[in-house]
Design an enzyme around this catalytic site. Sequence first.
Site, PDB file in Angstrom:
ATOM      1  N   LYS A   1       0.684  -1.699   0.404  1.00  0.00           N
ATOM      2  CA  LYS A   1      -0.268  -0.114  -0.379  1.00  0.00           C
ATOM      3  C   LYS A   1       1.123   1.223   0.019  1.00  0.00           C
ATOM      4  O   LYS A   1       2.387   1.257   0.347  1.00  0.00           O
ATOM      5  CB  LYS A   1      -0.756   0.745   1.516  1.00  0.00           C
ATOM      6  CG  LYS A   1      -2.044  -1.078   1.765  1.00  0.00           C
ATOM      7  CD  LYS A   1      -2.713  -1.053   2.158  1.00  0.00           C
ATOM      8  CE  LYS A   1      -3.901  -1.834   2.823  1.00  0.00           C
ATOM      9  NZ  LYS A   1      -5.468  -1.590   1.423  1.00  0.00           N
TER      10      LYS A   1
ATOM     11  N   ARG B   1     -10.240 -11.574   1.885  1.00  0.00           N
ATOM     12  CA  ARG B   1     -10.666 -12.641   1.609  1.00  0.00           C
ATOM     13  C   ARG B   1     -10.019 -13.954   1.267  1.00  0.00           C
ATOM     14  O   ARG B   1     -10.801 -14.938   1.299  1.00  0.00           O
ATOM     15  CB  ARG B   1     -11.096 -12.283   0.126  1.00  0.00           C
ATOM     16  CG  ARG B   1     -10.228 -12.040  -0.496  1.00  0.00           C
ATOM     17  CD  ARG B   1     -10.852 -11.608  -1.769  1.00  0.00           C
ATOM     18  NE  ARG B   1     -10.196  -9.926  -1.804  1.00  0.00           N
ATOM     19  CZ  ARG B   1     -10.973  -9.355  -2.896  1.00  0.00           C
ATOM     20  NH1 ARG B   1     -11.114  -9.335  -3.834  1.00  0.00           N
ATOM     21  NH2 ARG B   1     -11.072  -7.810  -2.106  1.00  0.00           N
TER      22      ARG B   1
HETATM   23  N1  BES Z   1      -8.285  -4.314   4.495  1.00  0.00           N
HETATM   24  C1  BES Z   1      -8.254  -3.376   2.984  1.00  0.00           C
HETATM   25  C2  BES Z   1      -9.967  -2.937   2.818  1.00  0.00           C
HETATM   26  C3  BES Z   1      -9.450  -1.444   3.735  1.00  0.00           C
HETATM   27  C4  BES Z   1      -9.204  -0.928   2.061  1.00  0.00           C
HETATM   28  C5  BES Z   1      -9.805  -1.462   4.919  1.00  0.00           C
HETATM   29  C6  BES Z   1      -9.422   0.624   3.421  1.00  0.00           C
HETATM   30  C7  BES Z   1      -9.864   0.515   5.228  1.00  0.00           C
HETATM   31  C8  BES Z   1     -10.208   1.013   4.529  1.00  0.00           C
HETATM   32  C9  BES Z   1      -7.875  -4.555   2.072  1.00  0.00           C
HETATM   33  O1  BES Z   1      -7.268  -6.051   2.636  1.00  0.00           O
HETATM   34  C10 BES Z   1      -8.006  -4.261   0.885  1.00  0.00           C
HETATM   35  O2  BES Z   1      -7.169  -3.552   1.124  1.00  0.00           O
HETATM   36  N2  BES Z   1      -8.164  -4.485  -0.204  1.00  0.00           N
HETATM   37  C11 BES Z   1      -8.357  -3.807  -1.207  1.00  0.00           C
HETATM   38  C12 BES Z   1      -8.285  -5.258  -2.129  1.00  0.00           C
HETATM   39  C13 BES Z   1      -8.058  -4.611  -3.286  1.00  0.00           C
HETATM   40  C14 BES Z   1      -6.529  -4.899  -4.032  1.00  0.00           C
HETATM   41  C15 BES Z   1      -8.902  -5.865  -4.657  1.00  0.00           C
HETATM   42  C16 BES Z   1      -8.315  -2.832  -1.662  1.00  0.00           C
HETATM   43  O3  BES Z   1     -10.202  -2.337  -1.008  1.00  0.00           O
HETATM   44  O4  BES Z   1      -8.104  -1.846  -1.724  1.00  0.00           O
HETATM   45 MN    MN Z   2      -5.304  -5.115   2.299  1.00  0.00          MN
END
Ligand code: BES
Ligand code: MN
Length: 493
Positions: free
Chosen positions: A272, A346
């Site tokens: 990230k 997931r």
């Molecule tokens: N934990 C994150 C989702 C999240 C994002 C929670 C912002 C709270 C605030 C999750 O594991 C994630 O990173 N999801 C990705 C999925 C994507 C790579 C398909 C996302 O939402 O960007």
């Molecule tokens: Mn994630």
Amino acid sequence: MPLTFSLAYSAPAAIDTPLLAVILPADPVLNEALADIDRQLGGAIARTFARRDFRGGRDETLLLVGGETGAQRVLLVGRGASPLSRTVARRAAAIAARQAGKLGVSSMHLLLADAGPEHIEGLVIGAAAGAWSYPDLQTQPPEKDRRARLEQVAVFASEGGEVRGALDAGVAIAEGQALAKRLGQMPGNYCTPETFVEVGHDIAARHGMQITVLGREDMAKLDMGSFLCVAQGTSQEPRLVALEHRGGPADQQPIVLVGKGLCFDTGGISIKPAPEMEWMKFDMSGAGGVMGAMEAIGRLKLPINVVGIIGSTTNMPSGEAVKPGDVVRASNGKTIEIINTDAEGRLVLADLLVFAKRFNPAIAIDAATLTGAIVIGLGGHAVGVFSTDQTVAHEVLAAGAAAGEPGWSMPMWDEYKEQIKSDVADIKNTGGRAAGSITAALFLQEFVDGFPFVHLDVAGTAYSQSDLGWIPKGPTGTPVGTFVEFVRARARA
Ligand code: BES
Ligand code: MN
Ligand code: ZN
């Protein structure tokens, strides 16, 4: 929670208290109880109303100085024009408790005219929420400069059988929420998968629940290649914790609650961006919510079977970490192509949902901070509710509404499934930017076999990046209330 609650049956004007908080509707008038207090204040409340200095708007407050005896301070708290409900009472009590904290009074009386049992429950939950804090890691000022913390809250009630039960139920739910919030607020180096093991043992011991704890080797034996690939980048032991509350008949199928417990989510190799990454300590909020719900259910001694399952690890980049393009196999035999290692929640949930099957669930409900897309879609005001079964979806929506954790139903149409088809495996772990929360839910559905399933995406609602007025920024306690109301409603049915 070092906060204790009691009921007060005497006339409010007859009580000596450092702080009397009076919760009032929009355009308030002097009722009988208020008139007695007004007399003690030399008519200050009547003048305040006449001058329209206080109009009873939602979250509005006005502090009046009282005398040596009686109410030493009177805080008027507006509850707005909406009809009185559990959530309205909760919000006003939270505002009062936050003010009490700022004033530094250790004890407060709450007065809400015509408060029935459900409102009293709301007052308790709200006051606890408003008084909640996580002071563990901050040096406290020297004794003489310290403000007292709110320790005692008394709620005015009229005598009646259900009132005591309502107070106790409020405390049970408040304790569950406080636990979830505490776990959420704990930094990633304090809340680790081992913390969930400790909390699980504590809940199990106090409420007579059975507990199962699995580590890396146990999960390998169960072929949980999906969960384990997320844990590949960390030396920390990943943990699966299952708690069984057996309040119902032995042959009754349990409600199974499932939680995503990422103690920190860096994204892994698909790392990230740095700004705001610190908020990813909250990525265990689904699991915190399950633990909080089990705590509340144990305290409430609900006459129904409930199983709570959490999967906890930390998503880290490393030389050993899972890479985009890798293919892993989940415990139901399905192969998954990893497109983005940041879609890790997931992957953990997939094996948890397969594991859930062994409990023969009446229904499984998972909560997860699963997608950034749900934050874009619904913001911080609604939980994303996903199910292929509209009957159970409505049941969960009703529970969320009752709890003051409103949800919004999202589609899970087959058309979206195209996006998660893989060229090399049975399925891939991301389906592109479009409908990101829906493709995530459809991914989970692939691991559900033969029981009704509802997925709650709480990425926007489990914590707040801004102060909400009635609760400070940080953990909100969602989805504890939704889980508890769902289980309670099924226990009543
Ligand atoms: N934990 C994150 C989702 C999240 C994002 C929670 C912002 C709270 C605030 C999750 O594991 C994630 O990173 N999801 C990705 C999925 C994507 C790579 C398909 C996302 O939402 O960007
Ligand atoms: Mn994630
Ligand atoms: Zn995550």
